[in-house]
Design a protein around this motif. Sequence first.
Motif: not given
Length: 179
Positions: A42-53, A71-77, A167-176
Amino acid sequence: MMTTRILIAVMLVLTIIPTSKTFAQDASASQLVKVHLEPIIEIAALESPNVNLGFNSISDYIGGIRSSAQTFSVHSNKDFVVSVRTNSSSFSYSGNAYPAPQMPVSNVLFLEVAENQTGGTIANSFNAYRSLSNTPRDLLLDCKNGGNQTFAVNYKATPGTDFPAGDYTVDVIYTATQP
């Protein structure tokens, strides 16, 4: 008399023997317990899901704006790797310009690993700002299994002055992934 005594003694012995056998009896049952563990991650963003610059000056447009650490957190066995990509090769635009401008992600949006507490190594030189794209790229390699492995990233955007306001937006996707 002697016969009576012998008869009484035999009767007492016969009475005691079955009684002691009754108390010595026991029974048992057993079960095999199997604990079957599936691979989990499992991977999760610990901050807000949106980053505004926000860009407010010409020096912001030319020099770029940096985000705070995300910050992101990963839980893995199992040991794992983390990759990163965007959902598109261009930003989505929301604003008054027509036709909508096509700002590319590549060479406009950059990422660096600011902190790595995964037990793994930073891949593809992401220890400094590297351009993002919609092609997946390894971010962290050989990360160790655990209940709260964390890492943090910083974003930097340098759009230059060629694009209109909006406003210019794009999703950044992290995959564990567990290799």
